[in-house]
Design a protein around this motif. Structure first.
Motif, PDB file in Angstrom:
ATOM      1  N   ARG A   5     -74.847  92.990  61.220  1.00 39.73           N
ATOM      2  CA  ARG A   5     -74.555  91.692  61.828  1.00 39.73           C
ATOM      3  C   ARG A   5     -74.114  91.809  63.275  1.00 39.73           C
ATOM      4  O   ARG A   5     -74.385  90.920  64.081  1.00 39.73           O
ATOM      5  N   GLU A  35     -63.031 100.183  52.332  1.00 36.82           N
ATOM      6  CA  GLU A  35     -62.509  99.882  53.660  1.00 36.82           C
ATOM      7  C   GLU A  35     -61.448 100.894  54.068  1.00 36.82           C
ATOM      8  O   GLU A  35     -60.834 101.542  53.231  1.00 36.82           O
ATOM      9  N   MET A  90     -66.639  92.046  64.046  1.00 35.18           N
ATOM     10  CA  MET A  90     -67.710  92.847  63.435  1.00 35.18           C
ATOM     11  C   MET A  90     -67.670  94.216  64.093  1.00 35.18           C
ATOM     12  O   MET A  90     -67.130  94.363  65.184  1.00 35.18           O
ATOM     13  N   ARG A 136     -62.627  95.933  63.720  1.00 35.36           N
ATOM     14  CA  ARG A 136     -62.966  94.515  63.589  1.00 35.36           C
ATOM     15  C   ARG A 136     -61.881  93.597  64.153  1.00 35.36           C
ATOM     16  O   ARG A 136     -62.063  92.387  64.189  1.00 35.36           O
ATOM     17  N   HIS A 181     -61.934 100.731  59.948  1.00 41.48           N
ATOM     18  CA  HIS A 181     -62.737  99.508  59.824  1.00 41.48           C
ATOM     19  C   HIS A 181     -61.946  98.304  60.306  1.00 41.48           C
ATOM     20  O   HIS A 181     -62.437  97.493  61.090  1.00 41.48           O
ATOM     21  N   SER A 200     -66.205  94.908  69.447  1.00 38.93           N
ATOM     22  CA  SER A 200     -66.047  94.703  68.002  1.00 38.93           C
ATOM     23  C   SER A 200     -64.812  93.890  67.636  1.00 38.93           C
ATOM     24  O   SER A 200     -64.895  92.941  66.851  1.00 38.93           O
ATOM     25  N   GLU A 240     -72.405  97.866  61.202  1.00 36.43           N
ATOM     26  CA  GLU A 240     -72.776  96.670  60.449  1.00 36.43           C
ATOM     27  C   GLU A 240     -73.971  95.982  61.109  1.00 36.43           C
ATOM     28  O   GLU A 240     -73.933  95.717  62.323  1.00 36.43           O
ATOM     29  N   LYS A 278     -69.910  98.189  64.586  1.00 40.16           N
ATOM     30  CA  LYS A 278     -71.021  99.085  64.274  1.00 40.16           C
ATOM     31  C   LYS A 278     -70.569 100.011  63.152  1.00 40.16           C
ATOM     32  O   LYS A 278     -69.404 100.404  63.128  1.00 40.16           O
TER      33      LYS A 278
END
Length: 199
Positions: free
Chosen positions: A139, A37, A133, A45, A41, A128, A137, A135
């Motif tokens: 999900r 991480e 979440m 998120r 990141h 995000s 990812e 990109k």
């Protein structure tokens, strides 16, 4: 984006060479290396607030005077000169007018998005930091597909980061790597079999 960043570099007297080395390392770690991480990141998120990221980024950068830039308001200053590309907005209006659904799927850096008029160009908006979440990812792509009620195979995804394109394609989504409005619109016309406006 690059014009906005260039303006900020000049106005804040940022050491441009050093900035690009730092940013390349941060972005490659966040989007290409996949090894652990990072603050990018967490920021994207929404796990790390913008002011904490600004302090982290400012400590990595240098001005032409050899000292870190002022951390407070750093992200606002970086993106202050950002101007939307009207040709892309015209294209989105045309796509929607022709019965296609549109969705904005964006990785946020704590940005306050100017959302005026979005209701006439987007059926759904996925930011995000608002959904926890990011990109690339898978999900977040599944979440966006759920928001517009479509399967991956029914969608085209446009992005300027290759890792995000590859993630979309792995889910059956057609991916267009955005470099400029003209080439992106031309490629989208081919996929949708439409003629789209260019401002």
């Amino acid at each position: 984006m690059s014009d906005s960043i260039g303006r900020w570099i000049r106005e804040d007297r940022i050491d441009a060479d050093h900035y690009y080395v730092v940013m390349r390392e941060m972005i490659e770690h966040a989007y290409r290396d996949g090894d652990g991480e990072s603050t990018v990141h967490a920021l994207e998120r929404g796990e790390l607030d913008g002011s904490a990221f600004e302090r982290d980024l400012a400590a990595r950068l240098l001005t032409l005077d050899g000292v870190p830039p002022v951390a407070e308001g750093l992200l606002d200053r970086m993106f202050a000169g950002f101007e939307r590309v009207e040709a892309m907005y015209d294209m989105l209006r045309d796509v929607r007018k022709n019965g296609f659904k549109t969705c904005l799927l964006s990785n946020s850096w704590g940005n306050a998005y100017p959302r005026d008029g979005w209701d006439v160009i987007f059926d759904a908006v996925v930011i995000s930091g608002e959904v926890g979440m990011r990109k690339p990812e898978p999900r977040i792509f599944h979440h966006a597909l759920g928001e517009i009620g479509l399967a991956g195979e029914e969608c085209v995804f446009i992005d300027d980061i290759e890792a995000n394109i590859l993630a979309a394609r792995a889910l059956g989504i057609v991916g267009i790597h955005h470099r400029d409005a003209e080439s992106t619109i031309t490629e989208l016309e081919s996929h949708l079999r439409l003629t789209l406006r260019r401002a």
